[in-house]
Scaffold this active site. Structure first.
Site, PDB file in Angstrom:
ATOM      1  CB  SER A   4      -0.963   0.004   1.309  1.00  0.00           C
ATOM      2  OG  SER A   4      -1.445   1.268   1.473  1.00  0.00           O
ATOM      3  CG  HIS A  37      -3.706  -1.746  -1.550  1.00  0.00           C
ATOM      4  ND1 HIS A  37      -4.733  -2.510  -1.881  1.00  0.00           N
ATOM      5  CD2 HIS A  37      -3.947  -0.802  -0.852  1.00  0.00           C
ATOM      6  CE1 HIS A  37      -5.890  -2.135  -1.234  1.00  0.00           C
ATOM      7  NE2 HIS A  37      -5.405  -1.234  -0.245  1.00  0.00           N
ATOM      8  CG  MET A  46      -8.328   7.094   1.997  1.00  0.00           C
ATOM      9  SD  MET A  46      -7.787   7.243   3.721  1.00  0.00           S
ATOM     10  CE  MET A  46      -6.656   5.504   3.686  1.00  0.00           C
ATOM     11  CG  HIS A  76      -9.212  -0.011  -0.779  1.00  0.00           C
ATOM     12  ND1 HIS A  76      -8.238  -0.072   0.562  1.00  0.00           N
ATOM     13  CD2 HIS A  76     -10.377  -0.039  -0.186  1.00  0.00           C
ATOM     14  CE1 HIS A  76      -9.319  -0.296   1.575  1.00  0.00           C
ATOM     15  NE2 HIS A  76     -10.745  -0.269   1.024  1.00  0.00           N
ATOM     16  CG  MET A  94     -11.490   3.187   1.738  1.00  0.00           C
ATOM     17  SD  MET A  94      -9.790   3.229   2.821  1.00  0.00           S
ATOM     18  CE  MET A  94      -8.631   3.023   1.496  1.00  0.00           C
ATOM     19  CG  MET A 135     -11.693  -3.182   5.123  1.00  0.00           C
ATOM     20  SD  MET A 135     -10.004  -2.476   4.075  1.00  0.00           S
ATOM     21  CE  MET A 135      -9.200  -1.570   5.696  1.00  0.00           C
ATOM     22  CG  ASP A 182      -5.975  -2.942   3.221  1.00  0.00           C
ATOM     23  OD1 ASP A 182      -4.798  -2.628   3.582  1.00  0.00           O
ATOM     24  OD2 ASP A 182      -6.392  -2.231   2.528  1.00  0.00           O
TER      25      ASP A 182
END
Ligand code: DX5
Ligand code: ZN
Length: 221
Positions: free
Chosen positions: A8, A33, A37, A66, A68, A137, A175
């Site tokens: 990440s 990754h 956000m 990913h 969010m 998660m 993750d």
């Protein structure tokens, strides 16, 4: 089976993201990754599609994006254009997750769903045939450097059973708080892919290959 490692970049040096991605690629990462956000769905802000688009030139490895963010459906085409390979959404952020997952595939990407620590396993029951990846998660989303929540191991194992029963080819990714100590627990429970920020980026570039190997149980491949 050899686990996939998806570092990440949340824990990378944001002042030189391109060089950081080149370094983890060379150190043996299988995917990259990227934690997007929005300061709304999660209480933190990172980067979006324009940054990912610029980073696309730095690695041929799959970009494991990913999201969010609230209302992820609105941004599917922006992330496809930016070069995302996997696009993962949170179902709590989208009232029509099934439709969004289909749209992600129609846009040419692989579709993923992320389950928060409090989201039950059966959330995926009617989504399995729309999924290429399930992200468990093992921390609450929003920040790197948190501790692995051990009760998520049961969820990983339950999801492994559901994936096997479905006969679908779905990556089961974990993750949050993944370290050389917690990685074997997640893999024994049935995970096939490990996301790690802190554990990969600690110690600077010269440590990345050893850090990735440590997540594979010392295996340098
Ligand atoms: C958290 C992110 C993670 C984060 C993991 O919301 O989804 O990808 O970067 O960081 P570590 O590995 O430090 O727990
Ligand atoms: Zn993530």
């Amino acid at each position: 089976m050899r686990p996939l490692i998806s570092p990440s970049i949340l824990s990378a040096d944001f002042a030189c993201l391109g060089a950081e991605i080149e370094a983890i690629d060379a150190a043996g990462a299988d995917m990259i990754h990227m934690d997007v956000m929005d300061g709304h769905y999660v209480p933190n802000l990172t980067f979006g599609a324009p940054v990912i688009k610029k980073l696309r030139a730095c690695s041929q490895k799959p970009f494991d994006v990913h999201l969010m963010i609230s209302n992820p459906a609105q941004y599917i085409h922006a992330f496809a254009e930016a070069g995302a390979d996997y696009l993962t959404i949170h179902p709590e952020a989208d009232p029509h997750a099934h439709r969004t997952l289909q749209a992600i595939r129609q846009a040419g990407m692989k579709a993923g769903i992320a389950l928060n620590p409090s989201t039950p396993t059966d959330h995926v029951d009617y989504l399995l045939d729309t999924l290429d990846l399930i992200l468990v998660m093992s921390v609450n989303p929003g920040f790197g450097g948190q501790s692995f929540i051990h009760n998520q191991l049961q969820k990983i194992s339950d999801l492994r059973d559901r994936i096997e029963a479905s006969g679908q080819d779905i990556i089961l990714e974990v993750d949050g708080g993944v370290t050389p100590e917690t990685a074997p627990l997640a893999l024994s429970a049935g995970a096939t892919s490990l996301v790690a920020g802190t554990a990969v980026f600690k110690g600077g570039k010269s440590a990345y290959a050893d850090n990735i190997a440590a997540l594979r149980g010392g295996l340098k491949v």
